[in-house]
Scaffold this active site. Structure first.
Site, PDB file in Angstrom:
ATOM      1  N   LYS A 142       0.831  -1.208   0.000  1.00  0.00           N
ATOM      2  CA  LYS A 142       0.000   0.000   0.000  1.00  0.00           C
ATOM      3  C   LYS A 142       0.868   1.261   0.000  1.00  0.00           C
ATOM      4  O   LYS A 142       0.662   2.171  -0.795  1.00  0.00           O
ATOM      5  CB  LYS A 142      -0.933   0.004   1.203  1.00  0.00           C
ATOM      6  CG  LYS A 142      -1.865   1.222   1.250  1.00  0.00           C
ATOM      7  CD  LYS A 142      -2.725   1.225   2.502  1.00  0.00           C
ATOM      8  CE  LYS A 142      -3.767   0.137   2.470  1.00  0.00           C
ATOM      9  NZ  LYS A 142      -4.716   0.244   3.611  1.00  0.00           N
TER      10      LYS A 142
ATOM     11  N   GLU B 267      10.213  -5.856   3.890  1.00  0.00           N
ATOM     12  CA  GLU B 267      10.452  -7.160   3.267  1.00  0.00           C
ATOM     13  C   GLU B 267      10.026  -7.153   1.798  1.00  0.00           C
ATOM     14  O   GLU B 267      10.744  -7.655   0.924  1.00  0.00           O
ATOM     15  CB  GLU B 267       9.688  -8.255   4.015  1.00  0.00           C
ATOM     16  CG  GLU B 267      10.025  -8.362   5.490  1.00  0.00           C
ATOM     17  CD  GLU B 267       9.041  -7.626   6.367  1.00  0.00           C
ATOM     18  OE1 GLU B 267       8.783  -8.111   7.484  1.00  0.00           O
ATOM     19  OE2 GLU B 267       8.530  -6.569   5.940  1.00  0.00           O
TER      20      GLU B 267
ATOM     21  N   GLY C  18      -5.026  -4.903   5.538  1.00  0.00           N
ATOM     22  CA  GLY C  18      -4.244  -5.867   4.771  1.00  0.00           C
ATOM     23  C   GLY C  18      -4.787  -7.275   4.824  1.00  0.00           C
ATOM     24  O   GLY C  18      -4.889  -7.962   3.802  1.00  0.00           O
ATOM     25  N   ARG C  19      -5.168  -7.739   6.004  1.00  0.00           N
ATOM     26  CA  ARG C  19      -5.643  -9.125   6.139  1.00  0.00           C
ATOM     27  C   ARG C  19      -7.044  -9.305   5.574  1.00  0.00           C
ATOM     28  O   ARG C  19      -7.522 -10.428   5.445  1.00  0.00           O
ATOM     29  CB  ARG C  19      -5.593  -9.540   7.605  1.00  0.00           C
ATOM     30  CG  ARG C  19      -6.358  -8.643   8.566  1.00  0.00           C
ATOM     31  CD  ARG C  19      -6.037  -9.010  10.011  1.00  0.00           C
ATOM     32  NE  ARG C  19      -6.638  -8.132  11.001  1.00  0.00           N
ATOM     33  CZ  ARG C  19      -6.118  -6.977  11.401  1.00  0.00           C
ATOM     34  NH1 ARG C  19      -5.001  -6.529  10.850  1.00  0.00           N
ATOM     35  NH2 ARG C  19      -6.715  -6.248  12.330  1.00  0.00           N
TER      36      ARG C  19
ATOM     37  N   GLU D 244      -4.507 -11.710  14.323  1.00  0.00           N
ATOM     38  CA  GLU D 244      -4.119 -10.307  14.217  1.00  0.00           C
ATOM     39  C   GLU D 244      -5.290  -9.395  14.562  1.00  0.00           C
ATOM     40  O   GLU D 244      -5.098  -8.291  15.077  1.00  0.00           O
ATOM     41  CB  GLU D 244      -3.606 -10.002  12.806  1.00  0.00           C
ATOM     42  CG  GLU D 244      -2.814  -8.714  12.692  1.00  0.00           C
ATOM     43  CD  GLU D 244      -2.069  -8.605  11.373  1.00  0.00           C
ATOM     44  OE1 GLU D 244      -0.886  -8.979  11.328  1.00  0.00           O
ATOM     45  OE2 GLU D 244      -2.670  -8.149  10.384  1.00  0.00           O
TER      46      GLU D 244
ATOM     47  N   HIS E 272      -3.284 -37.870  11.045  1.00  0.00           N
ATOM     48  CA  HIS E 272      -2.018 -38.562  11.287  1.00  0.00           C
ATOM     49  C   HIS E 272      -0.966 -37.602  11.821  1.00  0.00           C
ATOM     50  O   HIS E 272       0.233 -37.915  11.786  1.00  0.00           O
ATOM     51  CB  HIS E 272      -1.539 -39.225   9.989  1.00  0.00           C
ATOM     52  CG  HIS E 272      -2.477 -40.275   9.485  1.00  0.00           C
ATOM     53  ND1 HIS E 272      -2.397 -41.592   9.887  1.00  0.00           N
ATOM     54  CD2 HIS E 272      -3.547 -40.196   8.649  1.00  0.00           C
ATOM     55  CE1 HIS E 272      -3.365 -42.287   9.297  1.00  0.00           C
ATOM     56  NE2 HIS E 272      -4.078 -41.460   8.540  1.00  0.00           N
TER      57      HIS E 272
ATOM     58  N   LYS F 235       9.175  -4.605  14.310  1.00  0.00           N
ATOM     59  CA  LYS F 235       9.681  -3.904  13.123  1.00  0.00           C
ATOM     60  C   LYS F 235      10.627  -2.775  13.523  1.00  0.00           C
ATOM     61  O   LYS F 235      11.673  -2.565  12.901  1.00  0.00           O
ATOM     62  CB  LYS F 235       8.518  -3.325  12.321  1.00  0.00           C
ATOM     63  CG  LYS F 235       7.624  -4.340  11.642  1.00  0.00           C
ATOM     64  CD  LYS F 235       6.550  -3.597  10.865  1.00  0.00           C
ATOM     65  CE  LYS F 235       5.572  -4.541  10.196  1.00  0.00           C
ATOM     66  NZ  LYS F 235       4.512  -3.810   9.469  1.00  0.00           N
TER      67      LYS F 235
END
Length: 643
Positions: free
Chosen positions: A278, A284, A338-339, A425, A456, A581
């Site tokens: 954005k 990153e 964002g999510r 979050e 399993h 951060k």
């Protein structure tokens, strides 16, 4: 006009005779006051103000209600639910499941989705109290406030309108006096036009080749949501046909291994890169973007950036400085977290490049269908509300702090990782929306794997260890049907047999008496007892298509919002991700200094003993890099060498 001025809200005042609503209080600064002295001082100030007594009294009443409502555990329904736990502890699911009337009331079917809540540890009285809690928590008003574009994300003063990103063209959704649906569709139309050009070969790479490979660079919600949808559609027949000879990969982790894997085997002449950020400053993402840009330039020259890289961003200035044509930037808005952004250009652009815009429009239509269901249906028929309320019951009253998301559909294998972010979050908060420390835990630890793989892996703990509510998700019609001659059932039937069996195994368990009747030796009985009474819910979709994937995504997003609304927390900020951060930025600066000057980390660099020693241990095994005079090492040379 005479006004009542509120302490701490110097820019706001209540006109005498105006109507007051609780939702207005947080917008005028009351949320910044600690509970206690601030409220008592505020009310005392009102009582001494020379305004009509009835006005002061109604404002005081409203503020007292806001104070009380800020801590949901003070509500009568919350207290009643706490007392009701004693009654539930006297029951067992093996008995509750014999009550046919109860079971009928707990099976809901709407919008083609079948939800079975009969294996939850609830009775009709539990549901009644949960509905009362929803009413006392003003759930309906909070849902309406979200859809009406009010700034319910109070700490960032933003609306929360991911629902607008999948609105029909003829819908109206107002934010700050402006209908945002035309803006949404302006971006969607641009995505359609661009993706059509790329897919039909009208948009070519710098060497004249069609761009059939897409790498989407983004992290967090810019990665997990689109990856979930992509994984869900890869083997859906219509989507498979639409994506034939095309490739979509994601690059999220700043670990150079992720870069190597994302670019491995790709021909840069046929590769289009979508950079999703954005602000165009995400550390990153931008390092990965610069790395891939260097790969393109080294192979194709500097002109490749304009033809091989596009952006999803609102920072046009930085997009242009990066070398991407601003005309090839696709925007979104600060009211899309964002999510929650997969239905914006964040997800729809790379997914449309892979599958075509028409299929992604079906996905948006499915999400919109569940949005409308959530907005309009009464509590007792509202799937996201019911799931959210039952989760509140499990977390806050029965004390279950985790949930397992268990899709019996390999196509939904990335659902749990995506919901893990959306839920944890959103609702992993320690204070309420007014900043008051909560006396109870919120949020859940989310995890999951597709069945039968999970059986399993961690089902041992679920059956005989900790009690973890499970959410089983099944599909009626498989994307890929297989039936072998001579087999008792088809492959998909075998999968679904486990889907049906696991929920009952958790609910009923197995008693010592049953084990003895099966001639199990006494010494093994304690090891083979299953206590049962372990809650789960079962959700069945008619098929796994773009439309139903959209429905499922929206249903989970809204159930998470319901939980946050009830707990009275802000489910739409994420301050918890910031501190790490900030500290990483400090480490980055020191790392540059020590690597450039070939020295160790020193105490005066400001780290504690443990961190200082650990960083020096790391540096012992590294080759010195003189950053200012460095040259590109990765991934160009390593990929060229085939490593």
């Amino acid at each position: 006009m005479q006004t009542i001025k509120l302490p701490g809200a110097s820019q706001k005042s209540f006109p005498v005779g105006a109507s007051f609503s609780a939702k207005f209080v947080p917008r005028v600064g009351v949320r910044h006051h600690p509970v206690g002295t601030a409220f008592s001082g505020l009310v005392a100030g009102l009582e001494s103000t020379t305004v009509p007594r009835n006005v002061a009294a109604s404002v005081a009443k409203m503020l007292h209600a806001q104070k009380k409502g800020s801590l949901v555990d003070e509500l009568p329904a919350w207290k009643a639910l706490k007392e009701h736990v004693v009654d539930i502890e006297k029951t067992h699911l093996r008995d509750l499941l014999h009550d046919e009337a109860r079971c009928m009331a707990l099976i809901k079917e709407s919008e083609g989705i079948y939800c079975d809540f009969t294996r939850q540890r609830v009775t009709q009285r539990t549901l009644e109290l949960l509905y009362e809690l929803a009413e006392q928590s003003n759930l309906r008003e909070k849902i309406n406030a979200m859809f009406n574009g009010e700034h319910i994300n109070s700490t960032e003063d933003r609306a929360v309108l991911h629902v607008a990103t999948r609105a029909h063209r003829n819908q109206k959704i107002i934010v700050d006096g402006r209908d945002v649906v035309p803006d949404v569709w302006e971006v969607l139309d641009k995505i359609k036009a661009f993706s059509d050009k790329v897919r039909n070969g009208e948009w070519l790479g710098v060497t004249g080749k069609p761009l059939k490979k897409v790498v989407a660079i983004g992290i967090g919600g810019s990665f997990l949501g689109p990856l979930f949808v992509h994984t869900a559609l890869r083997t859906e027949p219509n989507a498979m046909r639409a994506s034939r000879d095309r490739t979509l990969r994601f690059l999220a982790n700043v670990d150079p291994i992720d870069v190597a894997r994302a670019l491995d085997g790709l021909d840069p002449e046929e590769t289009l890169v979508v950079v999703i950020s954005k602000t165009f400053t995400t550390a990153e993402t931008m390092l990965n973007a610069r790395t891939v840009r260097s790969w393109l330039i080294e192979r194709l020259g500097p002109d490749a950036v304009a033809k091989h890289m596009v952006a999803v961003s609102t920072n046009i200035k930085l997009v242009k400085e990066f070398g991407i044509d601003p005309d090839n930037a696709f925007g979104f808005w600060d009211w899309v977290g964002g999510r929650y952004s997969v239905c914006s250009a964040v997800g729809i652009l790379p997914l449309s490049l892979q599958y075509g815009f028409d299929i992604m429009q079906e996905f948006l239509a499915g999400a919109n269908n569940m949005d409308e269901h959530f907005k309009n249906q009464p509590y007792q028929d509202n799937l996201p509300v019911l799931i959210g309320l039952l989760s509140i019951w499990n977390v806050s009253f029965l004390g279950y702090g985790a949930k397992a998301i268990l899709p019996y559909c390999q196509a939904l294998s990335k659902l749990a990782p995506h919901i893990q972010q959306v839920d944890m979050e959103s609702n992993g908060k320690g204070v309420d929306i007014n900043g008051v420390r909560l006396p109870f835990q919120t949020g859940e630890i989310d995890f999951g794997e597709p069945g039968t793989n999970g059986q399993h892996s961690f089902y041992q703990l679920i059956h005989q260890g900790r009690v973890i509510p499970c959410e089983f998700i099944g599909i009626v019609r498989s994307q890929q049907s297989v039936y072998l001659k001579g087999e008792v059932v088809s492959n998909h039937d075998e999968l679904m047999c486990n889907f049906f069996a696991q929920a009952d195994a958790l609910a009923y368990g197995k008693t010592p008496e049953q084990l003895r009747s099966d001639n199990v030796p006494d010494y093994l009985i304690p090891h083979r007892v299953f206590t049962g009474n372990r809650p789960s819910m079962s959700i069945m979709l008619p098929s796994c298509t773009a439309y139903t994937v959209g429905q499922l995504l929206s249903m989970y997003e809204h159930r998470i919002a319901v939980q946050g609304f009830i707990w009275n927390i802000n489910s739409f900020d994420q301050w918890g991700v910031e501190l790490g951060k900030v500290l990483a930025s400090k480490v980055r600066n020191v790392m540059n200094g020590v690597r450039t000057r070939d020295r160790k980390v020193l105490p005066q660099d400001g780290f504690n003993y443990s961190t200082t020693r650990m960083m020096n241990k790391y540096l012992e095994g590294k080759t010195q890099i003189l950053y200012p005079e460095g040259h590109d090492v990765f991934p160009i040379d390593m990929l060229r060498a085939g490593h």
